[in-house]
Design an enzyme around this catalytic site. Structure first.
Site: not given
Ligand SMILES: NC(=O)c1ccc[n+]([C@@H]2O[C@H](COP(=O)([O-])OP(=O)(O)OC[C@H]3O[C@@H](n4cnc5c(N)ncnc54)[C@H](OP(=O)(O)O)[C@@H]3O)[C@@H](O)[C@H]2O)c1
Length: 309
Positions: A29, A56, A81, A120, A144
């Site tokens: 991610g 997973d 997610y 988040t 979420y």
């Molecule tokens: N993005 C934002 O704006 C934001 C803001 C605040 C907080 N956050 C938090 O920051 C963290 C990182 O966010 P990010 O943007 O880097 O997220 P991301 O790009 O969506 O990456 C999440 C990764 O987790 C993988 N994943 C999903 N289900 C899984 C499972 N069962 N086992 C192992 N891996 C799994 C996903 O694979 P797939 O792609 O194949 O599903 C993806 O590679 C998360 O906790 C998110 O809630 C994000």
């Protein structure tokens, strides 16, 4: 001669076995990829980047096997997610990954590994008028946000050795995010409407990745793991509209007129917090961290973005 080679090999084995092992989940991610970029700067650790295809986090036995077989000392949980609007329809899946799988990690890690879990700003309702502190009450408004809030609670109930870092408005040169979308639309269109009444702070995932590894490094040096909830974003405050204007300015996009609009004019399936500026006092003081302003980080980020949109 043979003895010399054997002794040298033994020294390498000893050094390897002394290195602390760090599991990264969700490593493909945005945040996970940024962590992988800086792994070589931390040779004192052995890193195990995994994603759903290799580990997973919904599979508790697989986590158990992985942690035991690789003597994992730290888990950085980037797996989540994150499809905020889709989550309103995929409620079960969202809770399975953001709450139940976090329970798996916590139960397996208990007494074996320390956890750094990412959460988040969506755990808040967005009604605050001042930067949000770790002690402020949560009140998530979306599926979420609720799933991430329950993930936090499960962790805190299950393990004492855990750090929860709440972040916001994450972007990176990896994956899809607001910065890439605004650049693409800015190039494609003559005009664009962007919400101007949601206030927060962007976070360059590369900065957060550095902060996480700094925390682990400091914990090892001081032999003190400062468990608890922390807030991390870049410094400063802006609206999505301000953020878009700055992205276009820095990316040299001059042909697209950006119009400020209200949230009411841009309805989305999931409710977003109107105000989600995070107070970073605790994380800065606890780990002696300096956090860059979001504009400075955006300038740095865009240098790494070239070619990725
Ligand atoms: N993005 C934002 O704006 C934001 C803001 C605040 C907080 N956050 C938090 O920051 C963290 C990182 O966010 P990010 O943007 O880097 O997220 P991301 O790009 O969506 O990456 C999440 C990764 O987790 C993988 N994943 C999903 N289900 C899984 C499972 N069962 N086992 C192992 N891996 C799994 C996903 O694979 P797939 O792609 O194949 O599903 C993806 O590679 C998360 O906790 C998110 O809630 C994000």
């Amino acid at each position: 001669m043979f003895r010399l080679v054997r002794d040298r090999r033994q020294k390498i084995i000893d050094r390897e076995s002394m290195r602390r092992s760090v599991l990264i989940t969700g490593a493909n991610g945005q945040l996970g990829c940024e962590l992988q970029q800086i792994i070589p700067l931390y040779p004192q650790f052995r890193f195990f980047p995994t994603d759903i295809d290799t580990l997973d986090i919904c599979d508790k036995q697989a986590i158990e096997r992985f942690i035991v077989n690789n003597c994992i000392n730290y888990i950085i949980n980037c797996a989540a997610y994150t499809a905020v609007d889709k989550a309103e329809d995929e409620i079960d899946l969202c809770f399975r990954i953001n709450r139940d799988a976090v329970r798996n990690l916590a139960e397996v890690a208990c007494g074996k590994a320390k956890i750094i879990h990412i959460s988040t700003d969506y755990v808040f309702d967005g009604k605050s008028e001042k930067p949000l502190r770790e002690t402020d009450s949560t009140n998530p408004q979306s599926v979420y946000g609720k799933s991430k809030n329950e993930g936090e609670q499960v962790l805190l109930e299950t393990v004492s050795d855990c750090i929860i870092i709440r972040t916001a408005w994450l972007y990176s040169s990896f994956g899809n995010n607001f910065v890439k979308t605004m650049i693409r639309l800015g190039k494609e269109r003559d005009s664009l409407n962007v919400v101007n009444d949601q206030i927060g702070t962007p976070t360059y995932a590369a900065d957060l990745a550095k902060a996480i590894l700094h925390i682990i490094e400091e914990s090892e040096k001081s032999n003190l793991f400062q468990a608890g909830i922390y807030h991390y974003s870049n410094e400063g405050v802006c609206s999505w509209y301000d953020f878009c204007l700055k992205i276009h300015e820095l990316a040299g996009i001059k042909t697209c007129k950006v119009h400020p609009i209200s949230t009411a004019e841009f309805p989305t399936k999931a409710v977003r917090p109107v105000y989600s500026v995070l107070d970073k006092t605790k994380i800065k003081a606890s780990f002696n961290l300096t956090i860059p302003h979001w504009e400075e980080s955006l300038i740095n980020a865009l240098k790494n973005f070239s070619g990725s949109f």
